[in-house]
Scaffold this motif. Structure first.
Motif, PDB file in Angstrom:
ATOM      1  N   TYR A   1       1.164  -1.297   0.129  1.00 43.31           N
ATOM      2  CA  TYR A   1       0.389  -0.172  -0.556  1.00 43.31           C
ATOM      3  C   TYR A   1       1.033   1.104   0.202  1.00 43.31           C
ATOM      4  CZ  TYR A   1       0.893   0.898   5.047  1.00 43.31           C
ATOM      5  OH  TYR A   1       1.206   1.240   6.193  1.00 43.31           O
TER       6      TYR A   1
ATOM      7  N   SER B   1       6.471   1.794  11.259  1.00 42.82           N
ATOM      8  CA  SER B   1       5.994   1.652  12.266  1.00 42.82           C
ATOM      9  C   SER B   1       6.747   1.517  14.029  1.00 42.82           C
ATOM     10  CB  SER B   1       4.564   0.928  13.160  1.00 42.82           C
ATOM     11  OG  SER B   1       3.590   1.014  11.629  1.00 42.82           O
TER      12      SER B   1
ATOM     13  N   GLU C   1       5.467   7.650   0.239  1.00 41.76           N
ATOM     14  CA  GLU C   1       4.367   7.543   1.363  1.00 41.76           C
ATOM     15  C   GLU C   1       3.854   8.480   1.179  1.00 41.76           C
ATOM     16  OE1 GLU C   1       5.173   5.613   4.834  1.00 41.76           O
ATOM     17  OE2 GLU C   1       3.270   6.601   5.839  1.00 41.76           O
TER      18      GLU C   1
END
Ligand code: DON
Length: 347
Positions: free
Chosen positions: A57, A94, A195
């Motif tokens: 993604y 993350s 991103e």
């Protein structure tokens, strides 16, 4: 006869495994298993594992070599044990959330994060908008059902880092990551651009977090800095050093720099334990007992408090967004070293 012999050998083997899993205090001492052997064995065991799929993604992540595999374990007294590729960098993703949370806690105290963002698992995916809707009614009551390790809480935590402008805030964030890693890290520009071009969902989350009072102003800056922090390049050794700093009570075991007051470390580890692997955090804790954090770049860190930090990089992920091979490798190593704090040998 042969089967008796095999049964005896198996019993002996199981006794050794059980002793090492339950050993607790013996870990990494002369009596315990040799960490380098344990790391080598796990690396060899999972080297050919091919399950999972790179995140796509964020388009740049799909292009990362899925065979990349590196393991690093660093003890609280600075001993380093590695296997595989510990040089190639991936984006921290993350895992960065832990260190921004730690930075805010260090500067503003444990209460600041608990009251503004919350320290409870959402039970939803890391970028769930339903989770944001679910907590909006309790903002300001001191008990939001959110945490700084899912995207809404992480973008909000980034917005809490103080500084006169975006550059000043960024210098503090990257400075903190550098101190945890013990070297100067840089942003992987291809990941940052990729991103930034595809993070409309995080922008929506940022806008909602402003609307509901978690972010006080300028949500686009918070989302941009969050995106940049997720794009910082790290190798397996960097990640292990960051984890080892938490394992050592907030002090980098090699540079000796204190980055987090020891009294604040348990709070950070508690959020990692309950939310570090998102909706699979319970399953992870069940098998390892260790606070940990994953990133969609393929890294996972885990912390054995007072003992060691460990990190594995392997990009293919499972459905929850956690590296398959990293989970298996860390579980095998930490259990072989008796690192599960819940495993106690009865006296
Ligand atoms: O915001 C995102 O979607 C990514 N920068 C980070 C997500 C992530 O790493 C989730 N981890 N397992």
């Amino acid at each position: 006869m042969v089967s008796n012999l095999l049964a005896t050998r198996r019993r002996r083997f199981m006794a050794v495994v059980a002793a090492s899993v339950m050993a607790g205090g013996l870990v990494l001492t002369a009596q315990g298993p040799d960490p380098q052997t344990v790391v080598n064995n796990a690396y060899a065991q999972f080297k050919t594992l091919k399950e999972g799929k790179n995140a796509d993604y964020i388009p740049a992540l799909a292009k990362v070599d899925p065979n990349l595999y590196g393991v690093a374990l660093i003890t609280v007294d600075g001993k380093v044990y590695t296997a595989g590729d510990i040089k190639t960098e991936v984006s921290i993703q993350s895992i960065s959330k832990v260190f921004t949370m730690a930075q805010v806690i260090q500067e503003q105290g444990l209460d600041a994060i608990e009251k503004r963002i919350g320290v409870d698992a959402t039970g939803a995916r890391f970028n769930s908008i339903i989770a944001v809707e679910g907590v909006k009614t309790v903002v300001g009551t001191g008990a939001p059902e959110m945490n700084p390790l899912v995207n809404p809480g992480a973008i909000s935590a980034t917005s809490m880092v103080t500084g006169a402008n975006s550059d000043a805030v960024w210098k503090k964030i990257i400075g903190t990551y550098n101190d945890y890693a013990g070297r100067n890290l840089t942003v992987l520009q291809d990941v940052y651009k990729s991103e930034s071009d595809s993070n409309q969902r995080n922008q929506a989350i940022g806008a909602l977090m402003l609307a509901y009072g978690y972010i006080k102003s300028n949500w686009p800056q918070a989302v941009d800095l969050y995106t940049r922090q997720c794009s910082v390049g790290v190798n397996a050794k960097d990640l292990a050093m960051m984890a080892a700093t938490l394992a050592a009570g907030g002090k980098n075991p090699v540079t000796g720099k204190v980055l987090l007051d020891p009294a604040k470390v348990p709070g950070v580890l508690a959020v990692m334990a309950t939310a570090g692997l998102y909706d699979d955090s319970g399953k992870w804790l069940y098998h390892t007992g260790l606070p940990a954090k994953s990133g969609v770049g393929g890294g996972i860190i885990a912390v054995a408090p007072g003992k060691f930090g460990i990190a594995v990089i392997s990009p293919p992920l499972d459905d929850a967004g956690n590296s398959v091979r990293a989970q298996r490798t860390i579980t095998a190593i930490s259990n072989a070293l008796g690192a599960n704090p819940y495993a106690v040998r009865p006296k």
